[in-house]
Design a protein around this motif. Sequence first.
Motif, PDB file in Angstrom:
ATOM      1  N   LEU A   7     -21.303 -22.589  12.976  1.00  0.00           N
ATOM      2  CA  LEU A   7     -21.210 -21.134  12.943  1.00  0.00           C
ATOM      3  C   LEU A   7     -21.410 -20.527  14.326  1.00  0.00           C
ATOM      4  O   LEU A   7     -20.739 -19.558  14.689  1.00  0.00           O
ATOM      5  N   PHE A 125     -21.004 -13.523  11.688  1.00  0.00           N
ATOM      6  CA  PHE A 125     -21.336 -14.830  12.262  1.00  0.00           C
ATOM      7  C   PHE A 125     -22.704 -14.788  12.948  1.00  0.00           C
ATOM      8  O   PHE A 125     -23.477 -15.741  12.866  1.00  0.00           O
ATOM      9  N   SER A 129     -26.063 -16.851  11.854  1.00  0.00           N
ATOM     10  CA  SER A 129     -26.694 -17.750  12.827  1.00  0.00           C
ATOM     11  C   SER A 129     -28.127 -17.335  13.140  1.00  0.00           C
ATOM     12  O   SER A 129     -28.769 -17.926  14.012  1.00  0.00           O
TER      13      SER A 129
END
Length: 195
Positions: A7, A125, A129
Motif C-alpha cells: 500500500l 492509501f 498506511s
Amino acid sequence: MSTPEDLKGLYTDELKDLWSANDQMQRVLKEIAPKTSDPSLKEMLGKSVEGILKHTELLKDLLAGQDEKVSKEHCRGMEGLVAEATKHVLEEGPEKVPVLDAIIIAQYQRMSHYGIAGFGTAAAFAAGSGLKADDKKLKAATKDIYESDQSMSDRLPVHHSPRRYRAVLAMSPEPKGETRNPFFTASSHKRLIIA
C-alpha cells in the motif's frame, strides 16, 4: 517506476502521478485562460493555477516524508485530458464567446475530476498506511479541488424553460460598453439559467 508491492508503494506512485498531472494541467490552464472573455472566469482559472501549485508543493513534501526520491512519473491519464482540452479550446474552439467559455469550463472540470479522484485515492492509501497527517492534508486538497470544480459547475447553464431564460435576461441590465455573455451577468457574475 516499478510495480508497487504494498500500500505504501501504491501511495507514493499515486503522489508521483498526481505531481505530473498537476504540472500538465497547470500548463494548459495558462494557455486556456486568455481565451475566455469573462474576467471573473479568467480570475477563477488563475486562482486554480495557484491552487495547483500549492497542491504540487504538498505532493513533493509528502513524497519527501516517505523517504522517496522526490520526482514525478509521467501521467498518461492527464496527458489525454490535456490533449482533449487543447483540441477543443485552443485548436478547434469556436469563435462564439459564450460557447467557448462553456467548453473551457467543461474541459477544466474533466481535468479537475481526475484530481478529485487522484487526491481522494491518495488520501485513502495514506489512511490505509496509517499516515494520518498525510491523509488529513490530502483530504483538504481534495476538498479544495472539489470546491473549485463546484464553482465552475455554478457557472455552467442548466436546463430550464426558455421562458425562464428570457425572464432572467430581461431582468439583467445591459452594462454600458460591454457585450452580454448569455452564460453570465456582467454585473453580478451569477449564472444565468438557460434552456
